[in-house]
Structures are given as structure tokens and as C-alpha cells.
Enzyme design. Structure first.
Site, PDB file in Angstrom:
ATOM      1  CB  SER A 108      -1.230   0.435   1.228  1.00 42.16           C
ATOM      2  OG  SER A 108      -1.508   1.532   1.415  1.00 42.16           O
ATOM      3  CE1 TYR A 152      -3.925  -1.672   5.049  1.00 40.57           C
ATOM      4  CE2 TYR A 152      -2.830  -0.016   4.286  1.00 40.57           C
ATOM      5  CZ  TYR A 152      -3.616  -1.149   4.324  1.00 40.57           C
ATOM      6  OH  TYR A 152      -3.243  -1.838   2.789  1.00 40.57           O
TER       7      TYR A 152
END
Length: 300
Positions: A133, A146
Site C-alpha cells: 500500500s 496499517y
């Protein structure tokens, strides 16, 4: 191919099956709607396997199954796609357990699966494609748990890429923009997470930041979700290219706006990048203890 209950994993499993490949697709729940959809829409070549990446016994069972069915041929490709996040909050407000769960799924689970399959991948001089990501490259507000796990995952895969070169294994990272996948676009899910977070916060922290601060973050995130892209084909095509191209890219950036984001990240001052990320993603209001009206109340 891990994480096929929904989203990129499910779409990629179906795409590779249509192309004629033998696919081992792992799901968290064999009875989930996503798993049933794959059973219905794919050929008998596709094998569904139950796997929770936080459980070593699940990973070992999957490894044994794949070894038994690919020992003579080796394994051409591994797609690390499974990912997890259920917290949108400042790092100080995010419970330690949330950081640990993100690391367990996004980092340690993928590491254990990759290491376990490497003998088969080496014998085929195959491919490793991992969905990471942009939040692992840049400090997105309220995504520390995250983002930190994805940063660790990206670095790990870059290390594998350089170390596995002599074996002829090619390693690619996919860094997608914002897509509509699984629970990530369900406001009810995020409202529940917000309520649980507020209930778990120590009183002192709740006083310092304010309940309305957490509410505002949640509202902004739910607004941001409305721009999530529904068509997953750019990501599926990037994963497929990573598996099949003669010379796959080291990094793929499927999605809108990532070019300008990475340009700002690499070439402009930090404060410009931080302003951009707040404008693009979440721009939290001032914490309660820092607001003028709070100071006035205290003085009174």
C-alpha cells in the site's frame, strides 16, 4: 493466492482461472459469500483452501496441501494479497493490539507463507507478487497501524527481490490506489469500530482529544470512501503482469492520483506532503485540549 474472500484476491483468482491456470485460492471462511461465488463461477481447476494468516497451523496445512499437489512441477507464482485494517485513528489513540494484529496478518502471515513456499518457487524459478500500500511509503493521517505493517511488508519483499535474484525468482510489489473491497467501504463496519475504540480509550486520552475528534475522523473517512473505485481490473492486470511478464516491474501503481502523490513525496518538502495527505485523505480537527474554547473553560 491469499485473501480471496473478496476484493483483489477474489477478482484475481477468477481472472487467472479463466486464463487456464491452476489456482490455489485461500479464504478466511470456506462458507463466505466470496468463497461460494468462486465455487460457482470458476472451473474445477481452482482449489479453495481455508487459511487464517494469524494461525501457524492453518498456514502449515495449506503449505502441505500445495506441496503435495505441486512437488513434481514446482510452483510458478505466489500472490500475497490478504490484508487487514480495522482502525482509523491517530497512533496515540490506536490500541497496541491493533498494531499487533496488522503486523500478524499483513507482515508475519505473508512472511511465513512466502518462506514456506520458497522451495517450490525456487524449483520453478517462479514469481512472488505482493499487494502492499502507498500507506507503507507515506504517513497517511490515522493509518499508523496499517501503514507500519505495510512498510515492513514492502521492505521485506524488496529484500527478497534482491536475495532471490540468483535463483531466477522475480518479486513485484503492487501499490494500489483506493478501491472498493470487502468491508473497507461499509460505513456500518467503521461506525462499529469507532464505537469500540471510544469505549476502550482511557479517560485521560478521551479528555485530551475529545469524542467529537474521533467522530470527525470517522465522518471524513466515510466521505473519502465514496470516491473508492469499484472497477478492480487495473489491480488484477498489474498482479497478472507481475506473474506473467518476461520482465515484470519491481513496483506497480494501479489507481488514480498516485503519480502526483509520489512526486510530492519524493521531491517536495515534508510539510507539503503532509498538507497534501491531509487534504486528500483525512484532516483531523484540533484535539479538544488544544482548542481555544477549552482553554477559556479552564480559565473560568
Amino acid at each position: 493466492l491469499s485473501g480471496c474472500d473478496s476484493g483483489f484476491g477474489q477478482a484475481t483468482a477468477r481472472h487467472l482461472d479463466i486464463m487456464g491456470f491452476r489456482v490455489f485460492a485461500s479464504v478466511l471462511d470456506l462458507q463466505s459469500p466470496g468463497a461460494q461465488e468462486l465455487r460457482r463461477s470458476c472451473s474445477p481447476r481452482l482449489t479453495l483452501l481455508q487459511m487464517d494468516l494469524t494461525k501457524t497451523e492453518d498456514i502449515q496445512r495449506v503449505l502441505q496441501h500445495i506441496q503435495a499437489h505441486t512437488n513434481s512441477t514446482g510452483l510458478w507464482g505466489l500472490v500475497n494479497n490478504a490484508g487487514f485494517n480495522d482502525t482509523i485513528a491517530d497512533a496515540e489513540l490506536s490500541p497496541l493490539g491493533k498494531f499487533r494484529t496488522c503486523m500478524e496478518v499483513n507482515f508475519f502471515g505473508s512472511l511465513e507463507l512466502t518462506k514456506g513456499l520458497l522451495p517450490l518457487l525456487r524449483s520453478a524459478s517462479g514469481r512472488i507478487v505482493t499487494v502492499s500500500s502507498p500507506a507503507g511509503d507515506m504517513p497517511f493521517p490515522c493509518l499508523a497501524a496499517y501503514g507500519a505493517s505495510k512498510a515492513a511488508l514492502s521492505l521485506l519483499m524488496d529484500t527478497f527481490r534482491s536475495e532471490l535474484q540468483p535463483w531466477g525468482i522475480k518479486v513485484s510489489l503492487i501499490l494500489p490506489g483506493y478501491y472498493k473491497t470487502g468491508t473497507t467501504c461499509d460505513p456500518a463496519f467503521w461506525n462499529l469500530q469507532k464505537q469500540q475504540l471510544l469505549a476502550s480509550l482511557p479517560q485521560e486520552l478521551l479528555q485530551a482529544y475529545g469524542e467529537d475528534y474521533v467522530e470527525e475522523i470517522n465522518q471524513q473517512f466515510i466521505q473519502f470512501m465514496k470516491v473508492a473505485v469499484e472497477d478492480l481490473s487495473a489491480v488484477v492486470n498489474s498482479i497478472t503482469d507481475g506473474l506473467l511478464a518476461a520482465n515484470p516491474a519491481v513496483r506497480y501503481y494501479p489507481g488514480q492520483g498516485l503519480g502526483i502523490m509520489y512526486f510530492i513525496h519524493r521531491y517536495l518538502p515534508y510539510f507539503v506532503r503532509d498538507l497534501f495527505l491531509k487534504g486528500f485523505f483525512i484532516n483531523p480537527k484540533l484535539p479538544r485540549a488544544l482548542r481555544r474554547e477549552h482553554h477559556n473553560d479552564v480559565k473560568k
